[in-house]
Design an enzyme around this catalytic site. Structure first.
Site, PDB file in Angstrom:
ATOM      1  N   ALA A 173       6.834   1.904   3.405  1.00 33.14           N
ATOM      2  CA  ALA A 173       7.308   1.795   4.862  1.00 33.14           C
ATOM      3  C   ALA A 173       7.335   3.100   4.818  1.00 33.14           C
ATOM      4  O   ALA A 173       7.371   4.018   4.355  1.00 33.14           O
ATOM      5  CB  ALA A 173       8.596   1.055   5.248  1.00 33.14           C
ATOM      6  N   ASP A 174       6.990   3.395   6.406  1.00 33.88           N
ATOM      7  CA  ASP A 174       7.386   4.986   6.817  1.00 33.88           C
ATOM      8  C   ASP A 174       8.654   5.399   6.836  1.00 33.88           C
ATOM      9  O   ASP A 174       9.487   6.456   6.869  1.00 33.88           O
ATOM     10  CB  ASP A 174       6.354   4.648   7.923  1.00 33.88           C
ATOM     11  CG  ASP A 174       4.750   4.897   7.312  1.00 33.88           C
ATOM     12  OD1 ASP A 174       4.040   4.996   6.294  1.00 33.88           O
ATOM     13  OD2 ASP A 174       4.261   3.929   7.657  1.00 33.88           O
TER      14      ASP A 174
ATOM     15  N   GLU B 134      -0.807  -6.162   5.112  1.00 31.78           N
ATOM     16  CA  GLU B 134       0.464  -5.795   5.204  1.00 31.78           C
ATOM     17  C   GLU B 134       1.129  -6.655   6.026  1.00 31.78           C
ATOM     18  O   GLU B 134       2.359  -7.670   5.507  1.00 31.78           O
ATOM     19  CB  GLU B 134       0.957  -4.600   5.092  1.00 31.78           C
ATOM     20  CG  GLU B 134       0.417  -3.163   3.928  1.00 31.78           C
ATOM     21  CD  GLU B 134       0.719  -1.705   4.765  1.00 31.78           C
ATOM     22  OE1 GLU B 134       1.755  -1.773   5.488  1.00 31.78           O
ATOM     23  OE2 GLU B 134       0.537  -1.313   3.457  1.00 31.78           O
TER      24      GLU B 134
ATOM     25  N   SER C  66       0.729  -1.188   0.020  1.00 26.27           N
ATOM     26  CA  SER C  66      -0.070   0.119   0.008  1.00 26.27           C
ATOM     27  C   SER C  66       1.158   1.107  -0.145  1.00 26.27           C
ATOM     28  O   SER C  66       2.308   1.081   0.122  1.00 26.27           O
ATOM     29  CB  SER C  66      -1.136  -0.072   1.258  1.00 26.27           C
ATOM     30  OG  SER C  66      -1.171  -1.284   1.172  1.00 26.27           O
TER      31      SER C  66
ATOM     32  N   GLY D 158       2.304   1.714   8.643  1.00 25.55           N
ATOM     33  CA  GLY D 158       1.051   1.886   8.451  1.00 25.55           C
ATOM     34  C   GLY D 158       0.508   3.003   8.685  1.00 25.55           C
ATOM     35  O   GLY D 158      -0.793   3.712   8.992  1.00 25.55           O
TER      36      GLY D 158
HETATM   37  O1  DER Z   1       0.974   2.038   5.166  1.00 22.14           O
HETATM   38  C1  DER Z   1       2.124   1.239   5.014  1.00 22.14           C
HETATM   39  O2  DER Z   1       3.004   0.822   5.481  1.00 22.14           O
HETATM   40  C2  DER Z   1       2.481   2.144   3.352  1.00 22.14           C
HETATM   41  O3  DER Z   1       3.500   1.009   3.149  1.00 22.14           O
HETATM   42  C3  DER Z   1       2.752   3.322   3.853  1.00 22.14           C
HETATM   43  O4  DER Z   1       3.160   3.524   5.143  1.00 22.14           O
HETATM   44  C4  DER Z   1       3.559   3.636   2.641  1.00 22.14           C
HETATM   45  O5  DER Z   1       3.667   4.724   2.398  1.00 22.14           O
HETATM   46  P1  DER Z   1       4.490   5.420   0.965  1.00 22.14           P
HETATM   47  O6  DER Z   1       4.935   4.885  -0.103  1.00 22.14           O
HETATM   48  O7  DER Z   1       3.537   6.835   0.845  1.00 22.14           O
HETATM   49  O8  DER Z   1       5.687   6.688   1.793  1.00 22.14           O
END
Ligand code: DER
Length: 236
Positions: free
Chosen positions: A89-90, A109, A30, A101
């Site tokens: 990832a954040d 995920e 996501s 998240g």
């Molecule tokens: O929610 C998550 O873990 C998503 O992978 C997300 O946070 C990644 O965000 P981005 O690809 O829009 O930086």
């Protein structure tokens, strides 16, 4: 934009390095970086025609991405074992532990990350940190049962969380509701906690009412970080 370029670079590098012809089941994550993963996959000659390649989503946004790209939509109960899952990832630390998240999709995920033989992270270079919490200040996203959110909130405070916040919707009155019908509490912890994400994950996960925690520890095989200057860094 430079940020889009950075995300595209990371996504293309990850697909080119880790998705092989014999990989038939792919987990699609996501966020705003993963669309470039699908973009790259659709460029491969065997991708579209390859009717025996299946794509498993990590939520509504991810499912729409797969459907709109005309790819075979699979489900994790059809494919409990996934060849490669690629996700954003954040923040990622120097041992490839990740905070995930930001998009409130961390439960599905993590299921797809765990089901994958290879779990690969793609992100722009802002996500590359030594210690989690250095750049991502919004806290650890925790998916909680709506019935239990207030109890979890208090228990997080008792275990040392500096600032728990129930994630509220924008243009929606009330809390964000996940694809699984749950709430999200974002929990800010001090650096001392974030230096041992596996321990923190375990302690939070044990709180009654917690469904999943946005700490992915010891799961990622590699992480690709794209930078606005056109370079890509791979850590593994
Ligand atoms: O929610 C998550 O873990 C998503 O992978 C997300 O946070 C990644 O965000 P981005 O690809 O829009 O930086």
């Amino acid at each position: 934009t430079a940020e889009e370029k950075a995300k595209r670079l990371a996504a293309y590098a990850a697909v080119d390095a880790h998705v092989k012809e014999h990989h038939k089941v792919l987990g699609i994550g996501s966020g705003s970086t993963v669309p470039y993963v699908v973009e790259r996959l659709c460029q491969e000659p065997h991708c579209k025609a390859n009717s025996d390649r299946w794509f498993v989503p990590t939520g509504f946004q991810s499912k729409e991405l797969i459907v709109k790209a005309g790819l075979n939509l699979g489900d994790v109960d059809q494919f409990p074992t996934i060849d490669v899952t690629i996700d954003g990832a954040d923040e990622v630390d120097d041992e490839l532990n990740a905070i995930k998240g930001g998009g409130a999709c961390q439960l599905r995920e993590k299921v797809l990350a765990e089901a994958a033989t290879h779990f690969i992270i793609v992100a722009d270079s802002r996500k590359d940190s030594k210690v989690l919490g250095t750049n991502w200040k919004q806290g650890v996203p925790i998916e909680v049962a709506p019935f239990a959110w207030a109890k979890v909130f208090v228990n997080l405070q008792k275990m040392g969380c500096e600032k728990p916040t129930l994630r509220m919707g924008k243009m929606k009155a009330g809390p964000v509701v996940t694809d699984n019908g749950n709430f999200v509490i974002d929990a800010v912890f001090s650096e001392s906690y974030m230096r041992d994400p596996a321990e923190l994950l375990h302690r939070i996960k044990m709180l009654t009412g917690v469904l999943e925690v946005g700490l992915f520890t010891g799961m990622a095989e590699a992480a690709y970080f794209g930078a606005p200057d056109g370079t890509v860094t791979c850590r593994w």
